[in-house]
Design an enzyme around this catalytic site. Structure first.
Site, PDB file in Angstrom:
ATOM      1  CD  GLN A 192       3.110  -7.445   0.863  1.00  0.00           C
ATOM      2  OE1 GLN A 192       2.438  -7.440   1.898  1.00  0.00           O
ATOM      3  NE2 GLN A 192       2.721  -6.815  -0.235  1.00  0.00           N
ATOM      4  CG  HIS A 231      -3.638  -3.704  -6.505  1.00  0.00           C
ATOM      5  ND1 HIS A 231      -3.770  -2.534  -5.793  1.00  0.00           N
ATOM      6  CD2 HIS A 231      -2.744  -4.455  -5.821  1.00  0.00           C
ATOM      7  CE1 HIS A 231      -2.971  -2.574  -4.725  1.00  0.00           C
ATOM      8  NE2 HIS A 231      -2.345  -3.729  -4.729  1.00  0.00           N
ATOM      9  CG  HIS A 286      -6.017  -4.504  -2.030  1.00  0.00           C
ATOM     10  ND1 HIS A 286      -5.152  -4.795  -3.041  1.00  0.00           N
ATOM     11  CD2 HIS A 286      -5.607  -5.237  -0.969  1.00  0.00           C
ATOM     12  CE1 HIS A 286      -4.254  -5.665  -2.630  1.00  0.00           C
ATOM     13  NE2 HIS A 286      -4.501  -5.963  -1.379  1.00  0.00           N
ATOM     14  CD  GLU A 335      -4.953  -1.638   3.320  1.00  0.00           C
ATOM     15  OE1 GLU A 335      -4.823  -1.628   2.079  1.00  0.00           O
ATOM     16  OE2 GLU A 335      -4.198  -2.262   4.080  1.00  0.00           O
ATOM     17  CG  HIS A 349      -7.756  -4.230   3.547  1.00  0.00           C
ATOM     18  ND1 HIS A 349      -7.140  -5.049   4.459  1.00  0.00           N
ATOM     19  CD2 HIS A 349      -6.924  -4.163   2.471  1.00  0.00           C
ATOM     20  CE1 HIS A 349      -5.975  -5.453   3.967  1.00  0.00           C
ATOM     21  NE2 HIS A 349      -5.826  -4.937   2.745  1.00  0.00           N
ATOM     22  CG  ASP A 392      -2.641  -7.980   3.541  1.00  0.00           C
ATOM     23  OD1 ASP A 392      -1.907  -7.993   2.552  1.00  0.00           O
ATOM     24  OD2 ASP A 392      -3.317  -6.976   3.851  1.00  0.00           O
TER      25      ASP A 392
HETATM   26  C1  NGQ Z   1      -0.431  -4.717  -1.626  1.00  0.00           C
HETATM   27  N1  NGQ Z   1      -1.186  -4.311   0.630  1.00  0.00           N
HETATM   28  O1  NGQ Z   1      -0.849  -4.750  -2.767  1.00  0.00           O
HETATM   29  O2  NGQ Z   1       0.456  -5.468  -1.220  1.00  0.00           O
HETATM   30  C2  NGQ Z   1      -1.054  -3.736  -0.661  1.00  0.00           C
HETATM   31  C3  NGQ Z   1      -0.190  -2.500  -0.572  1.00  0.00           C
HETATM   32  C4  NGQ Z   1      -1.250  -0.949  -2.188  1.00  0.00           C
HETATM   33  C5  NGQ Z   1      -2.129  -3.860   1.453  1.00  0.00           C
HETATM   34  N2  NGQ Z   1      -2.963  -3.018   1.005  1.00  0.00           N
HETATM   35  C6  NGQ Z   1      -0.060  -1.781  -1.846  1.00  0.00           C
HETATM   36  N3  NGQ Z   1      -2.207  -4.270   2.696  1.00  0.00           N
HETATM   37  O3  NGQ Z   1      -2.340  -1.145  -1.659  1.00  0.00           O
HETATM   38  O4  NGQ Z   1      -1.081  -0.065  -3.029  1.00  0.00           O
HETATM   39 ZN    ZN Z   2      -3.451  -7.071   0.104  1.00  0.00          ZN
END
Ligand code: NGQ
Ligand code: ZN
Length: 470
Positions: free
Chosen positions: A77, A223, A248, A251, A285, A336
């Site tokens: 990213q 994820h 994650h 968030e 998060h 991140d």
């Molecule tokens: C990611 N990033 O996997 O890169 C995520 C976005 C998602 C953050 N959450 C994509 N900051 O969560 O579906």
């Molecule tokens: Zn992330």
């Protein structure tokens, strides 16, 4: 350089000669010390002597502190930083940013991923991070077909880490669905997808790739609750008895609402009700928690993976800092999305976001008279080390010799006594204060610049030129 040459070159370098470094000032587990001699063997600290004599050692100018672990990173990213900062047709949000991000990643080749990762990792080292947790989810080709080597992309990330010297914890992401309740994935997600069986093979292949680089750790990263089902999550966790587990969670408000609609529970509560969450876990998060969720999380020993710069950039919200700290919760920080890479900057925004939300000052501390910078830094060292599952985070015998040396001549340090140095580094930014960096005892940054910066930046520019102009 081909991939195997890069790895070979790094392995030779990393096993490097034993050396003894001498610092006028160093931040040790017990606090600041003077005239500190640190011996290094096989990349790790083999001896620390305070009030030592410099004779026979390499004298390093500056103030030595442990390198900060960067516990959450999607390195690719970095290549889209700045490309989602213009208003779209409707209201912009995390979800519209994600669409831009998916379009960007859809074009990346393995070479591109390696070039972008090398640049981002070099910047991390220049800005005080000496280890990274790569939450890695671009596994397959652009149409979703796996590469001949399932871990092709993981190898590229490993090669980039090797070329820069940063310590690596690879966290292959398990991604199977597009939303809660086994919603089908969208086209933009097809590079991420695996069923549990193929995911576990990918983890094995990732371990093999990681074995090319000394001291690399491998964990797993379901994820998010959006990307798994209870059964598949349980299956991959059960099949992985060791190593870090990152996810994650909570968030975005929409994510909390969707989780409630699906299960009747909020994401953090759901996770604690269904998974054996303990000190192996890092909850990325954890922005939106009730008081009860905050207590449960703190009591579990899991690390909160806070990414203040990205959370601000994406409009996520503000973490329950004081309640979590008061309950003894552990945290670390991550870069991140890598829109900005700066160890001190993450800690600063962590505190500043709390100040904005609570309308107070010195929020991320608990004791009267305590230095906020000291608390933020020591907590993030310990939490980051725990989350990355490697022997890092302090200048002590047995730890990787990951040493960040701050410029003692920097004006931020000139007016204050050393018990304020961490406050100055974190809260008085200006010109970057990192002067040199040793990663696994090998000098990788000098005068604030990564030693391979020119070549790595040239390759990054060429890569981005091709991707963005195409
Ligand atoms: C990611 N990033 O996997 O890169 C995520 C976005 C998602 C953050 N959450 C994509 N900051 O969560 O579906
Ligand atoms: Zn992330």
């Amino acid at each position: 350089m081909t991939r195997s040459q890069t790895l070979a070159a790094t392995s030779a370098k990393d096993s490097g000669a034993a050396r003894t470094l001498f610092f006028d000032h160093a931040f040790l587990p017990g606090g600041w010390a003077r005239n500190v001699r640190i011996a290094v063997a096989d990349g790790a600290i083999s001896q620390v002597v305070t009030d030592a004599d410099a004779a026979g050692s390499e004298r390093v100018k500056g103030i030595a502190v442990p390198g900060l672990p960067n516990l959450h990173c999607h390195t690719f990213q970095r290549g889209m930083a700045g490309l989602a900062e213009r208003r779209g047709p409707g209201d912009d949000s995390f979800w519209t940013w994600r669409d831009v991000m998916y379009r960007f990643l859809g074009r990346l080749t393995p070479e591109d991923v390696e070039a972008i990762a090398a640049y981002a990792y070099a910047e991390m080292l220049e800005r005080g991070f000496t280890a990274v947790g790569e939450f890695h989810y671009i596994h397959h080709g652009a149409d979703g077909t796996p590469y001949a080597d399932l871990a092709e992309m993981a190898s590229r990330v490993t090669a980039a880490a090797g070329a820069t010297g940063i310590g690596l914890t690879l966290l292959p992401a398990f991604y199977a669905y597009g939303g809660f309740g086994a919603a089908p994935a969208v086209a933009g997600q097809r590079r991420f997808l695996n069923d549990p069986q193929r995911f576990l093979r990918l983890v094995e292949a990732t371990r093999a790739a990681a074995a090319n680089l000394p001291s690399t750790a491998v964990g797993i990263a379901p994820h998010s609750l959006r990307a798994v089902t209870p059964e598949t999550l349980a299956e991959v966790v059960k099949a992985t008895p060791q190593g870090p587990i990152h996810i994650h969670i909570a968030e975005q408000v929409k994510e909390v609402d969707d989780c409630l609609a699906w299960s009747g529970a909020r994401p953090v509560a759901w996770l604690y009700d269904h998974m054996p969450v303990d000190a192996r876990w890092c909850l990325i998060h954890a922005t939106h928690m009730t008081a009860d969720e905050t207590q449960r999380m703190a009591a579990s020993g899991a690390v909160a993976g806070l990414c203040p710069i990205t959370e601000a950039s994406l409009g996520d919200g503000i973490f329950n800092g004081p309640e979590f700290l008061a309950a003894g919760g552990r945290f670390g920080v991550g870069s991140d999305s890598n829109i900005e890479i700066d160890a001190a900057g993450e800690l600063r925004l962590l505190e500043y976001s709390q100040r904005l939300g609570r309308r107070g000052r010195n929020i991320m501390t608990t004791e009267a008279g305590e230095s906020t910078g000291h608390r933020l830094f020591t907590a993030a060292l310990a939490g980051g080390a725990q989350a990355l599952g490697r022997p890092i985070g302090s200048l002590a015998v047995g730890q990787r010799a990951d040493i960040v040396v701050l410029d003692a001549e920097h004006t931020s340090f000139s007016t204050v006594a050393r018990e304020h140095w961490l406050d100055s580094w974190i809260f008085v930014p200006g010109r970057p204060a990192v002067d040199s960096v040793f990663a696994g005892g090998v000098k990788v940054v000098d005068g604030g610049r990564h030693l391979q910066r020119d070549a790595i930046a040239a390759r990054y520019r060429a890569t981005l030129g091709r991707l963005i102009d195409a």
